[in-house]
Write a protein that holds these residues in place. Structure first.
Motif, PDB file in Angstrom:
ATOM      1  N   ASP A 205      73.188-100.545   5.098  1.00  0.00           N
ATOM      2  CA  ASP A 205      71.890-100.698   4.480  1.00  0.00           C
ATOM      3  C   ASP A 205      71.690-100.183   3.314  1.00  0.00           C
ATOM      4  N   LEU A 206      71.691-100.982   1.977  1.00  0.00           N
ATOM      5  CA  LEU A 206      71.731-100.446   0.824  1.00  0.00           C
ATOM      6  C   LEU A 206      70.514 -99.593   0.193  1.00  0.00           C
ATOM      7  N   SER A 207      69.495-100.018   0.792  1.00  0.00           N
ATOM      8  CA  SER A 207      68.195 -99.303   0.490  1.00  0.00           C
ATOM      9  C   SER A 207      68.219 -97.825   1.129  1.00  0.00           C
ATOM     10  N   VAL A 208      68.572 -97.608   2.160  1.00  0.00           N
ATOM     11  CA  VAL A 208      68.914 -96.532   2.796  1.00  0.00           C
ATOM     12  C   VAL A 208      69.762 -95.488   2.247  1.00  0.00           C
ATOM     13  N   VAL A 209      70.767 -96.176   1.560  1.00  0.00           N
ATOM     14  CA  VAL A 209      71.987 -95.387   0.877  1.00  0.00           C
ATOM     15  C   VAL A 209      71.183 -94.784  -0.479  1.00  0.00           C
ATOM     16  N   HIS A 210      70.420 -95.764  -1.134  1.00  0.00           N
ATOM     17  CA  HIS A 210      69.793 -95.457  -2.318  1.00  0.00           C
ATOM     18  C   HIS A 210      68.979 -94.238  -2.332  1.00  0.00           C
ATOM     19  N   HIS A 211      68.048 -94.296  -1.188  1.00  0.00           N
ATOM     20  CA  HIS A 211      67.109 -93.402  -0.941  1.00  0.00           C
ATOM     21  C   HIS A 211      67.734 -91.894  -0.732  1.00  0.00           C
ATOM     22  N   PHE A 212      69.098 -91.831  -0.210  1.00  0.00           N
ATOM     23  CA  PHE A 212      69.508 -90.783   0.265  1.00  0.00           C
ATOM     24  C   PHE A 212      70.775 -89.951  -0.525  1.00  0.00           C
ATOM     25  N   SER A 213      71.396 -90.923  -1.249  1.00  0.00           N
ATOM     26  CA  SER A 213      72.573 -90.680  -2.149  1.00  0.00           C
ATOM     27  C   SER A 213      72.612 -90.163  -3.318  1.00  0.00           C
ATOM     28  N   ASP A 214      73.450 -89.194  -3.689  1.00  0.00           N
ATOM     29  CA  ASP A 214      73.630 -88.847  -5.216  1.00  0.00           C
ATOM     30  C   ASP A 214      74.498 -89.804  -6.178  1.00  0.00           C
ATOM     31  N   ARG A 215      75.546 -90.138  -5.219  1.00  0.00           N
ATOM     32  CA  ARG A 215      76.460 -90.945  -5.771  1.00  0.00           C
ATOM     33  C   ARG A 215      76.877 -92.039  -4.446  1.00  0.00           C
ATOM     34  N   VAL A 216      77.386 -93.359  -5.074  1.00  0.00           N
ATOM     35  CA  VAL A 216      77.686 -94.215  -4.087  1.00  0.00           C
ATOM     36  C   VAL A 216      79.016 -94.963  -4.089  1.00  0.00           C
ATOM     37  N   GLY A 217      79.753 -95.121  -3.189  1.00  0.00           N
ATOM     38  CA  GLY A 217      81.110 -95.898  -3.140  1.00  0.00           C
ATOM     39  C   GLY A 217      80.712 -97.252  -2.562  1.00  0.00           C
ATOM     40  N   VAL A 218      81.271 -98.082  -3.071  1.00  0.00           N
ATOM     41  CA  VAL A 218      81.117 -99.581  -2.190  1.00  0.00           C
ATOM     42  C   VAL A 218      82.169 -99.987  -2.020  1.00  0.00           C
ATOM     43  N   MET A 219      82.515-100.487  -0.683  1.00  0.00           N
ATOM     44  CA  MET A 219      83.695-100.480  -0.028  1.00  0.00           C
ATOM     45  C   MET A 219      83.640-102.095   0.372  1.00  0.00           C
ATOM     46  N   TYR A 220      85.060-102.614   0.120  1.00  0.00           N
ATOM     47  CA  TYR A 220      85.298-104.117   0.585  1.00  0.00           C
ATOM     48  C   TYR A 220      86.741-104.334   1.198  1.00  0.00           C
TER      49      TYR A 220
ATOM     50  N   SER B  35      80.791-117.608  -1.848  1.00  0.00           N
ATOM     51  CA  SER B  35      81.565-118.678  -1.020  1.00  0.00           C
ATOM     52  C   SER B  35      82.524-117.971  -0.161  1.00  0.00           C
ATOM     53  N   GLY B  36      82.847-118.638   1.022  1.00  0.00           N
ATOM     54  CA  GLY B  36      84.045-118.305   1.889  1.00  0.00           C
ATOM     55  C   GLY B  36      83.535-117.015   2.712  1.00  0.00           C
ATOM     56  N   ASP B  37      84.451-116.851   3.730  1.00  0.00           N
ATOM     57  CA  ASP B  37      84.326-115.774   4.544  1.00  0.00           C
ATOM     58  C   ASP B  37      85.275-114.571   4.017  1.00  0.00           C
ATOM     59  N   VAL B  38      84.808-113.400   4.768  1.00  0.00           N
ATOM     60  CA  VAL B  38      85.745-112.169   4.465  1.00  0.00           C
ATOM     61  C   VAL B  38      87.119-112.429   4.786  1.00  0.00           C
ATOM     62  N   PRO B  39      88.072-112.208   4.166  1.00  0.00           N
ATOM     63  CA  PRO B  39      89.541-112.408   4.576  1.00  0.00           C
ATOM     64  C   PRO B  39      89.882-111.443   5.779  1.00  0.00           C
ATOM     65  N   SER B  40      90.951-111.680   6.543  1.00  0.00           N
ATOM     66  CA  SER B  40      91.304-110.889   7.605  1.00  0.00           C
ATOM     67  C   SER B  40      91.774-109.774   7.065  1.00  0.00           C
TER      68      SER B  40
ATOM     69  N   ASP C  37      95.813-109.921   6.737  1.00  0.00           N
ATOM     70  CA  ASP C  37      96.191-110.580   5.822  1.00  0.00           C
ATOM     71  C   ASP C  37      95.317-110.748   4.558  1.00  0.00           C
ATOM     72  N   PRO C  38      95.265-109.605   3.995  1.00  0.00           N
ATOM     73  CA  PRO C  38      94.246-109.285   2.867  1.00  0.00           C
ATOM     74  C   PRO C  38      94.795-110.275   1.703  1.00  0.00           C
ATOM     75  N   PRO C  39      94.220-110.620   0.800  1.00  0.00           N
ATOM     76  CA  PRO C  39      94.697-111.607  -0.497  1.00  0.00           C
ATOM     77  C   PRO C  39      95.532-110.608  -1.178  1.00  0.00           C
ATOM     78  N   LYS C  40      96.435-111.263  -1.871  1.00  0.00           N
ATOM     79  CA  LYS C  40      97.136-110.544  -3.085  1.00  0.00           C
ATOM     80  C   LYS C  40      96.487-110.306  -4.195  1.00  0.00           C
ATOM     81  N   GLY C  41      96.818-109.247  -5.083  1.00  0.00           N
ATOM     82  CA  GLY C  41      95.678-109.175  -6.334  1.00  0.00           C
ATOM     83  C   GLY C  41      94.938-108.500  -5.797  1.00  0.00           C
ATOM     84  N   CYS C  42      93.652-108.951  -6.312  1.00  0.00           N
ATOM     85  CA  CYS C  42      92.350-108.209  -6.068  1.00  0.00           C
ATOM     86  C   CYS C  42      91.933-108.968  -4.621  1.00  0.00           C
ATOM     87  N   VAL C  43      91.381-107.975  -3.750  1.00  0.00           N
ATOM     88  CA  VAL C  43      90.992-108.392  -2.362  1.00  0.00           C
ATOM     89  C   VAL C  43      89.791-109.207  -2.548  1.00  0.00           C
TER      90      VAL C  43
END
Length: 322
Positions: free
Chosen positions: A215-230, A274-279, A282-288
């Protein structure tokens, strides 16, 4: 800032995919694939991303509840990935975890007193009387009456159970608390109470948090820095206000555009991916993210971008900025 309390370098966790009667590895699920960050004493680093991005696995690897496939975890100057079990047990006193499900994480056969007292018994802290007194103190610190000590977890609401989990985490005076989606199982009205409690406790006990949430709003309320994972990787890391006011990575922009705005007349433009999150097997080559990114270039399909500085201490893994 001084030396970081926690340093994670190129952390990976690849789960084998077994096939056939002999259970041979037919491939690997890359749950976490090269995550790096630091957490300084007294700060809160938020880790955010969709379900399955690897944020909870990262938190559990730091405690070595899950063994890493590769990478380094350095806590208070000690490399945890190389510690033997005896030394690891000692250092775990300084790192505690608040779990997502406040019911599943509490033993239903134990009283609240026993649940909170158990870490002190394991780490041989104080005598019996001292531990009982400490349990009552901790219950009051987290906003519960001391007479609740003789009750069982099923006799409490979800918010109260999470407060018990927080009291248990505080029992051994930790330096770092890993909070794994600590409010996601709670009602919205209770979420703010628990978050305010965590903020008060951080100030009172000089705590450091790794705060994991979707939940991005929860993280904003509580965190000093934020790392976004994909897909097992950090794609952007910045100060909380900086990230929310001006997201740079296309994935961060898409995540923030989906956050509801409490204004019916707002004409906020949504960025639809667009599209779904890859598995992760088998992650995509280059930028995931390239197969879903509206700004993808040919380079994105072939070359993996490095997480590198772009401005004012912000890090992003994107060819648009490098």
């Amino acid at each position: 800032m001084g030396e970081p309390l926690l340093t994670v370098e190129n952390l990976k966790k690849h789960f084998p995919i077994e096939s056939g009667i002999f259970g041979r590895a037919a491939g690997h699920i890359k749950a976490v694939d090269g995550v790096s960050f630091t957490v300084h004493e007294g700060e809160t680093l938020g880790l955010v991303g969709e379900s399955g991005c690897g944020k909870s696995t990262t938190g559990r690897m730091i405690l070595r509840l899950i063994e890493p496939t590769d990478g380094r975890i350095v806590f208070a100057g000690k490399e945890m990935t190389k510690l033997p079990k005896r030394e690891l047990r000692e250092i775990r006193k300084d790192i505690q975890m608040i779990f997502q499900d406040p019911f599943a994480s509490l033993n239903p056969r134990h009283t609240v007193e026993r649940i909170i007292e158990e870490p002190m018994i394991v780490h041989k802290l104080g005598g019996k009387k001292e531990r009982k007194r400490r349990v009552k103190e901790l219950l009051e610190v987290v906003g519960l009456d001391s007479y609740h000590a003789k009750r069982y977890p099923h006799q409490f609401s979800g918010g109260q159970r999470q407060r018990i989990g927080i009291a248990r985490a505080l029992a051994v005076n930790p330096k770092l608390i890993i909070a794994d989606e600590p409010v996601s199982a709670l009602d919205v009205s209770v979420q703010s109470q628990v978050l305010n409690l965590l903020s008060d406790l951080q100030e009172q006990f000089s705590l450091t948090f790794l705060f994991i949430a979707h939940d991005l709003s929860v993280v904003h309320h509580f965190s000093d820095r934020v790392g976004v994972m994909y897909l097992g990787q950090i794609v952007e890391l910045a100060a909380s206000d900086q990230l929310y006011d001006d997201p740079k990575h296309p994935y961060t922009q898409a995540l923030l555009s989906a956050v509801p705005v409490p204004d019916p007349d707002s004409e906020k433009e949504k960025m639809i991916l667009s599209g779904d999150v890859p598995s992760p097997a088998d992650p995509p080559k280059g930028c995931v993210f390239h197969n879903r990114c509206p700004m993808a270039m040919d380079k994105c399909k072939a070359v993996k971008p490095k997480l590198a500085a772009i401005d004012d201490g912000r890090l992003a893994a994107c060819h648009l900025y490098h």
